[in-house]
Design a protein around this motif. Structure first.
Motif, PDB file in Angstrom:
ATOM      1  N   MET A 297      13.005 -14.241   8.238  1.00 22.95           N
ATOM      2  CA  MET A 297      14.132 -14.508   7.345  1.00 22.95           C
ATOM      3  C   MET A 297      15.362 -14.948   8.129  1.00 22.95           C
ATOM      4  N   LYS A 298      16.054 -15.944   7.575  1.00 26.12           N
ATOM      5  CA  LYS A 298      17.294 -16.421   8.199  1.00 26.12           C
ATOM      6  C   LYS A 298      18.498 -15.899   7.389  1.00 26.12           C
ATOM      7  N   ILE A 299      19.500 -15.356   8.088  1.00 25.64           N
ATOM      8  CA  ILE A 299      20.719 -14.894   7.431  1.00 25.64           C
ATOM      9  C   ILE A 299      21.926 -15.505   8.127  1.00 25.64           C
ATOM     10  N   ASP A 300      22.751 -16.232   7.369  1.00 27.29           N
ATOM     11  CA  ASP A 300      24.010 -16.763   7.883  1.00 27.29           C
ATOM     12  C   ASP A 300      25.150 -15.933   7.304  1.00 27.29           C
ATOM     13  N   ILE A 301      26.087 -15.518   8.170  1.00 28.12           N
ATOM     14  CA  ILE A 301      27.210 -14.694   7.739  1.00 28.12           C
ATOM     15  C   ILE A 301      28.508 -15.460   7.956  1.00 28.12           C
ATOM     16  N   LEU A 302      29.253 -15.661   6.869  1.00 29.32           N
ATOM     17  CA  LEU A 302      30.526 -16.378   6.912  1.00 29.32           C
ATOM     18  C   LEU A 302      31.657 -15.361   6.932  1.00 29.32           C
ATOM     19  N   THR A 303      32.489 -15.390   7.989  1.00 31.61           N
ATOM     20  CA  THR A 303      33.481 -14.341   8.198  1.00 31.61           C
ATOM     21  C   THR A 303      34.662 -14.852   9.015  1.00 31.61           C
ATOM     22  N   LEU A 304      35.800 -14.203   8.903  1.00 34.93           N
ATOM     23  CA  LEU A 304      36.941 -14.477   9.780  1.00 34.93           C
ATOM     24  C   LEU A 304      36.863 -13.629  11.048  1.00 34.93           C
ATOM     25  N   PHE A 305      35.927 -12.658  11.088  1.00 38.48           N
ATOM     26  CA  PHE A 305      35.835 -11.733  12.221  1.00 38.48           C
ATOM     27  C   PHE A 305      34.401 -11.589  12.743  1.00 38.48           C
ATOM     28  N   PRO A 306      33.831 -12.696  13.293  1.00 36.33           N
ATOM     29  CA  PRO A 306      32.433 -12.658  13.764  1.00 36.33           C
ATOM     30  C   PRO A 306      32.210 -11.615  14.859  1.00 36.33           C
TER      31      PRO A 306
ATOM     32  N   ALA B 122      18.937 -21.762  -0.132  1.00 42.07           N
ATOM     33  CA  ALA B 122      19.735 -20.626   0.324  1.00 42.07           C
ATOM     34  C   ALA B 122      20.233 -19.799  -0.860  1.00 42.07           C
ATOM     35  N   HIS B 123      20.132 -18.471  -0.727  1.00 39.60           N
ATOM     36  CA  HIS B 123      20.656 -17.549  -1.751  1.00 39.60           C
ATOM     37  C   HIS B 123      21.994 -17.022  -1.252  1.00 39.60           C
ATOM     38  N   ARG B 124      23.081 -17.363  -1.997  1.00 43.54           N
ATOM     39  CA  ARG B 124      24.444 -17.123  -1.507  1.00 43.54           C
ATOM     40  C   ARG B 124      25.070 -15.897  -2.161  1.00 43.54           C
ATOM     41  N   ILE B 125      25.481 -14.954  -1.324  1.00 48.14           N
ATOM     42  CA  ILE B 125      25.964 -13.646  -1.784  1.00 48.14           C
ATOM     43  C   ILE B 125      27.405 -13.409  -1.342  1.00 48.14           C
ATOM     44  N   LEU B 126      28.238 -12.896  -2.251  1.00 49.91           N
ATOM     45  CA  LEU B 126      29.584 -12.429  -1.893  1.00 49.91           C
ATOM     46  C   LEU B 126      29.605 -10.908  -1.953  1.00 49.91           C
ATOM     47  N   LEU B 127      30.103 -10.272  -0.890  1.00 49.55           N
ATOM     48  CA  LEU B 127      30.269  -8.816  -0.880  1.00 49.55           C
ATOM     49  C   LEU B 127      31.631  -8.494  -1.485  1.00 49.55           C
ATOM     50  N   THR B 128      31.646  -7.688  -2.544  1.00 50.50           N
ATOM     51  CA  THR B 128      32.889  -7.366  -3.250  1.00 50.50           C
ATOM     52  C   THR B 128      32.701  -6.130  -4.131  1.00 50.50           C
TER      53      THR B 128
ATOM     54  N   ASP C  27      15.735  -1.475  -4.923  1.00 51.27           N
ATOM     55  CA  ASP C  27      14.989  -2.582  -5.546  1.00 51.27           C
ATOM     56  C   ASP C  27      15.630  -3.935  -5.254  1.00 51.27           C
ATOM     57  N   MET C  28      16.955  -3.940  -5.232  1.00 46.87           N
ATOM     58  CA  MET C  28      17.711  -5.152  -4.935  1.00 46.87           C
ATOM     59  C   MET C  28      17.446  -5.577  -3.480  1.00 46.87           C
ATOM     60  N   ALA C  29      17.492  -4.605  -2.556  1.00 39.11           N
ATOM     61  CA  ALA C  29      17.229  -4.890  -1.135  1.00 39.11           C
ATOM     62  C   ALA C  29      15.811  -5.425  -0.958  1.00 39.11           C
ATOM     63  N   LYS C  30      14.858  -4.850  -1.703  1.00 30.73           N
ATOM     64  CA  LYS C  30      13.461  -5.271  -1.645  1.00 30.73           C
ATOM     65  C   LYS C  30      13.326  -6.735  -2.080  1.00 30.73           C
ATOM     66  N   ARG C  31      14.010  -7.084  -3.184  1.00 32.70           N
ATOM     67  CA  ARG C  31      13.966  -8.462  -3.689  1.00 32.70           C
ATOM     68  C   ARG C  31      14.598  -9.418  -2.673  1.00 32.70           C
ATOM     69  N   LEU C  32      15.747  -9.063  -2.106  1.00 30.91           N
ATOM     70  CA  LEU C  32      16.432  -9.949  -1.166  1.00 30.91           C
ATOM     71  C   LEU C  32      15.627 -10.135   0.124  1.00 30.91           C
ATOM     72  N   ALA C  33      14.841  -9.105   0.497  1.00 25.67           N
ATOM     73  CA  ALA C  33      14.033  -9.181   1.723  1.00 25.67           C
ATOM     74  C   ALA C  33      12.938 -10.243   1.601  1.00 25.67           C
ATOM     75  N   ARG C  34      12.645 -10.703   0.377  1.00 25.59           N
ATOM     76  CA  ARG C  34      11.618 -11.743   0.177  1.00 25.59           C
ATOM     77  C   ARG C  34      12.193 -13.155   0.237  1.00 25.59           C
ATOM     78  N   GLU C  35      13.546 -13.276   0.317  1.00 20.82           N
ATOM     79  CA  GLU C  35      14.180 -14.601   0.397  1.00 20.82           C
ATOM     80  C   GLU C  35      13.970 -15.196   1.790  1.00 20.82           C
ATOM     81  N   ALA C  36      13.894 -16.530   1.851  1.00 22.26           N
ATOM     82  CA  ALA C  36      13.739 -17.194   3.152  1.00 22.26           C
ATOM     83  C   ALA C  36      15.087 -17.340   3.853  1.00 22.26           C
TER      84      ALA C  36
END
Ligand code: 4GX
Length: 226
Positions: free
Chosen positions: A1-10, A80-86, A95-104
């Motif tokens: 799985m590939k995860i890209d993180i967009l942040t002001l504080f890498p 790409a499945h795009r998520i905002l943390l808020t 269950d949500m984590a399980k579903r997201l773990a199947r995304e490419a």
């Protein structure tokens, strides 16, 4: 799985991603996490990425332009499945984590300050919250989400599939665990764990898990707090 993180504080991510189980998952190629500094995409001559809110009010709002350009740079693929943390998002659950773990490919957007320009929402597929408290930014929530979903990627957890092994206490809190020595400073490990009767041990663990859960989180068993 590939995860890209967009942040002001890498710089906040290096330790969490390189240590322990996440570090091993990355080394094994099961997980490829890349951070992207939103500020690098600002077209402003001072690399500005935030500004005062229209209508007034306290704090700063992250600008649409650097986020749009950063998002477009990392989502050349349409899948790409795009998520905002808020705190506004749906609460993170297993269950949500399980579903997201199947995304490419996941893209996690971390907001800071008072939030992001609302027009950024047109880029977002799903909003997720890690709990009902307010943090200073979305970076810790993104790390919590990556850590939580990594456990559901096949091969990330060790040899004996501890996920399956514990299914008989699913939805309950953990039963007590002990390791050697059997007697530490006069504190004895429960006898039942030492005599090796597998069925008895399972039953004891199940009972312990139920008792602990009823005591500290009755809501997890369909009961209410007293
Ligand atoms: N679970 N925060 C996000 C700034 C913000 C606000 C609105 C985008 C839109 C949080 C949480 C959390 C604090 C992260 C405010 N960004 N995120 N940040 N709890 O508290 O996920």
């Amino acid at each position: 799985m590939k995860i890209d993180i967009l942040t002001l504080f890498p710089e906040m991510f290096a330790g969490v991603l390189s240590a322990s189980i996440l570090g091993r998952a990355s080394a094994a190629g099961l997980l490829t996490v890349q951070t992207h500094n939103i500020r690098d995409y600002s077209t402003d001559k001072h690399r500005k990425a935030d500004d005062y809110p229209f209508g007034g009010g306290a704090g700063l709002v992250m600008m649409a332009q650097p986020i749009f350009d950063c998002m477009e740079a990392v989502t050349a693929d349409a899948q790409a499945h795009r998520i905002l943390l808020t705190p506004r998002g749906r609460p993170l659950r297993p269950d949500m984590a399980k579903r997201l773990a199947r995304e490419a490919h996941l893209v996690l957007l971390c907001g800071h300050y008072e939030g992001v320009d609302e027009r950024v929402m047109t880029l977002i597929d799903e909003e997720i919250s890690i709990g009902d408290y307010v943090l200073t930014g979305g970076e810790l929530p993104a790390m919590v989400l990556v850590d939580c979903l990594a456990r559901f990627i096949p091969g990330v957890l060790g040899g004996e599939t501890s996920m399956q092994e514990e299914s008989f206490t699913e939805g309950l809190l953990e039963y007590p665990q002990y390791t050697r020595p059997a007697n530490f400073r006069g504190m004895q490990v429960p006898e039942i764990l030492l005599n090796g009767h597998h069925a008895n041990i399972r039953a004891w663990r199940r009972r312990q898990a139920e008792e602990i859960t009823r005591k500290v989180r009755p809501d997890l068993m369909g009961d209410s707090y007293e």
